[in-house]
Enzyme design. Structure first.
Site, PDB file in Angstrom:
ATOM      1  N   GLN A  39       0.818  -1.206   0.000  1.00  0.00           N
ATOM      2  CA  GLN A  39       0.000   0.000   0.000  1.00  0.00           C
ATOM      3  C   GLN A  39       0.852   1.256   0.000  1.00  0.00           C
ATOM      4  OE1 GLN A  39      -2.156  -1.099   3.489  1.00  0.00           O
ATOM      5  NE2 GLN A  39      -0.271  -1.540   4.591  1.00  0.00           N
ATOM      6  N   HIS A  70      -8.967   3.334  19.474  1.00  0.00           N
ATOM      7  CA  HIS A  70      -8.159   2.253  20.058  1.00  0.00           C
ATOM      8  C   HIS A  70      -8.704   1.792  21.410  1.00  0.00           C
ATOM      9  CE1 HIS A  70      -4.925   3.612  17.140  1.00  0.00           C
ATOM     10  NE2 HIS A  70      -5.222   2.380  16.819  1.00  0.00           N
ATOM     11  N   ASP A 144       0.851 -12.210   7.274  1.00  0.00           N
ATOM     12  CA  ASP A 144      -0.561 -12.066   6.953  1.00  0.00           C
ATOM     13  C   ASP A 144      -1.375 -12.681   8.101  1.00  0.00           C
ATOM     14  OD1 ASP A 144      -2.824 -11.773   4.902  1.00  0.00           O
ATOM     15  OD2 ASP A 144      -2.973 -13.847   5.537  1.00  0.00           O
ATOM     16  N   ASP A 162      -7.710  -5.475  14.158  1.00  0.00           N
ATOM     17  CA  ASP A 162      -7.528  -4.035  13.901  1.00  0.00           C
ATOM     18  C   ASP A 162      -7.136  -3.872  12.444  1.00  0.00           C
ATOM     19  OD1 ASP A 162      -7.179  -1.350  14.129  1.00  0.00           O
ATOM     20  OD2 ASP A 162      -5.407  -1.443  15.409  1.00  0.00           O
ATOM     21  N   ASP A 165      -9.990  -1.219   5.969  1.00  0.00           N
ATOM     22  CA  ASP A 165     -11.288  -1.544   5.359  1.00  0.00           C
ATOM     23  C   ASP A 165     -11.204  -2.783   4.456  1.00  0.00           C
ATOM     24  OD1 ASP A 165     -12.376   0.463   6.686  1.00  0.00           O
ATOM     25  OD2 ASP A 165     -12.988   1.655   4.965  1.00  0.00           O
TER      26      ASP A 165
HETATM   27  N1  SAM Z   1      -8.552   0.753  12.233  1.00  0.00           N
HETATM   28  C1  SAM Z   1      -7.920   1.514  11.282  1.00  0.00           C
HETATM   29  C2  SAM Z   1      -8.916   1.934  10.199  1.00  0.00           C
HETATM   30  O1  SAM Z   1      -9.971   1.349  10.053  1.00  0.00           O
HETATM   31  O2  SAM Z   1      -8.643   2.887   9.500  1.00  0.00           O
HETATM   32  C3  SAM Z   1      -6.763   0.767  10.740  1.00  0.00           C
HETATM   33  C4  SAM Z   1      -5.761   0.321  11.745  1.00  0.00           C
HETATM   34  S1  SAM Z   1      -4.283  -0.397  11.214  1.00  0.00           S
HETATM   35  C5  SAM Z   1      -3.298   0.881  10.583  1.00  0.00           C
HETATM   36  C6  SAM Z   1      -4.667  -1.500   9.909  1.00  0.00           C
HETATM   37  C7  SAM Z   1      -3.445  -2.346   9.556  1.00  0.00           C
HETATM   38  O3  SAM Z   1      -3.853  -3.626   9.097  1.00  0.00           O
HETATM   39  C8  SAM Z   1      -2.560  -1.760   8.463  1.00  0.00           C
HETATM   40  O4  SAM Z   1      -1.317  -1.389   9.000  1.00  0.00           O
HETATM   41  C9  SAM Z   1      -2.427  -2.894   7.434  1.00  0.00           C
HETATM   42  O5  SAM Z   1      -1.134  -3.001   6.875  1.00  0.00           O
HETATM   43  C10 SAM Z   1      -2.787  -4.098   8.276  1.00  0.00           C
HETATM   44  N2  SAM Z   1      -3.267  -5.244   7.498  1.00  0.00           N
HETATM   45  C11 SAM Z   1      -4.032  -5.223   6.394  1.00  0.00           C
HETATM   46  N3  SAM Z   1      -4.271  -6.466   5.952  1.00  0.00           N
HETATM   47  C12 SAM Z   1      -3.639  -7.319   6.815  1.00  0.00           C
HETATM   48  C13 SAM Z   1      -3.531  -8.733   6.882  1.00  0.00           C
HETATM   49  N4  SAM Z   1      -4.100  -9.522   5.981  1.00  0.00           N
HETATM   50  N5  SAM Z   1      -2.814  -9.259   7.919  1.00  0.00           N
HETATM   51  C14 SAM Z   1      -2.225  -8.470   8.851  1.00  0.00           C
HETATM   52  N6  SAM Z   1      -2.293  -7.103   8.810  1.00  0.00           N
HETATM   53  C15 SAM Z   1      -3.001  -6.543   7.810  1.00  0.00           C
END
Ligand code: SAM
Length: 281
Positions: A39, A70, A144, A162, A165
């Protein structure tokens, strides 16, 4: 869904939250910009919100209002759990959820974030992440979330989702299969809390999710909170368990140092408006 994002032209960062409306920030400085494998990561400085993290042009967290999101992702589950010893956070690379978990006397907290570059950027610009990761109870895995739970031999008292979208690498973290796998790595009496999107904007998705979650967990409740920079008003979360009903917990174990969550907020956050009840019926 957050529909389309147009981000920092260096004077102004905009997020289109629907095709015809959104949020804008005046950019004081662009602090960080990088395209990772997963991203586009940007951190800007804004006079009111402080540092603001965008992933693919969508606001993830801001210094000013992150505590709403949070605390409400973490505290209802952690405070309701009988003995939250082992806690798993999936996503959450900005570190706010980990910081909240470590306010409890947990034995161990895993942070499973897919994108190493998010961790690098946030360690530099959101100081609570570095502080939390240097806590001996914290363990970071760059992986992942779906793969991690398929492979792990650990079992958890609380699992916090967490995610961003349901687009890109996060899409998998909103699906039925994922919750099915999460349930398998939950200890008896365990609790899952997951961010599930905007109450109004993602109404249809809440309805779809409610259907499979109700079949999977004896207790499946939505709760909500305002998050000023998240799209279209109130934000929703899922509380899932086979044993713990958050509305029947006699004594919530509330740690010191919170700014939003308290006992009254806990009870009130599970109340739902008429249109939402109809959508998830
Ligand atoms: N709650 C916040 C929002 O809705 O805007 C987002 C919080 S946090 C920054 C979300 C994180 O999930 C990102 O850093 C992203 O890289 C991570 N993420 C996305 N897909 C993922 C996956 N399949 N496994 C682990 N982490 C993932």
């Amino acid at each position: 869904m957050k529909v389309k994002a147009v981000s920092s032209n260096r004077k102004e960062a905009r997020e289109y939250q629907t095709p015809s409306s959104g949020l804008f920030f005046k950019v004081k400085n662009v602090l960080y910009e990088k395209k990772s494998k997963y991203q586009k990561i940007e951190i800007i400085q804004n006079d009111f919100y402080g540092r603001v993290l965008f992933l693919d042009g969508l606001v993830q967290t801001t210094e000013k209002d992150e505590f709403f999101y949070h605390e409400m992702l973490v505290q209802p589950a952690l405070c309701s759990c009988r003995q939250p010893e082992r806690v798993l956070i999936i996503g959450g690379g900005d570190g706010g959820a980990l910081r909240e978990v470590l306010k409890h006397s947990v034995e161990k907290a895993w942070l499973v974030e897919i994108d190493q570059e998010v961790i690098r950027a946030c360690e530099q610009y959101f100081p609570w992440l570095e502080a939390s990761l240097s806590d001996p109870r914290a363990e970071l895995a760059i992986a992942d979330g779906f793969d991690f739970i398929q492979k792990t031999k650990e079992r958890f008292d609380v699992i916090l989702v967490d995610s961003s979208d349901p687009v890109g690498p996060s899409a998998i973290l909103h699906a039925r299969d994922f919750y099915f796998k999460l349930k398998k790595v939950l200890r008896p009496g365990g609790i899952i809390a997951a961010q599930s999107g905007s109450q109004l904007l993602h109404l249809k998705e809440h309805g779809q999710k409610a259907k499979f979650l109700k079949k999977m967990f004896s207790i499946s409740r939505f709760y909500s909170a305002p998050v000023p920079t998240y799209p279209v008003g109130t934000w929703c979360y899922n509380f899932l368990s086979d044993q713990i009903d958050p509305l029947k917990v006699k004594k919530l174990r509330i740690p010191a140092g919170l700014k939003y969550y308290n006992e009254e907020i806990h009870r009130a956050s599970f109340a739902q408006p008429v249109f939402f009840k109809q959508a998830i019926r």
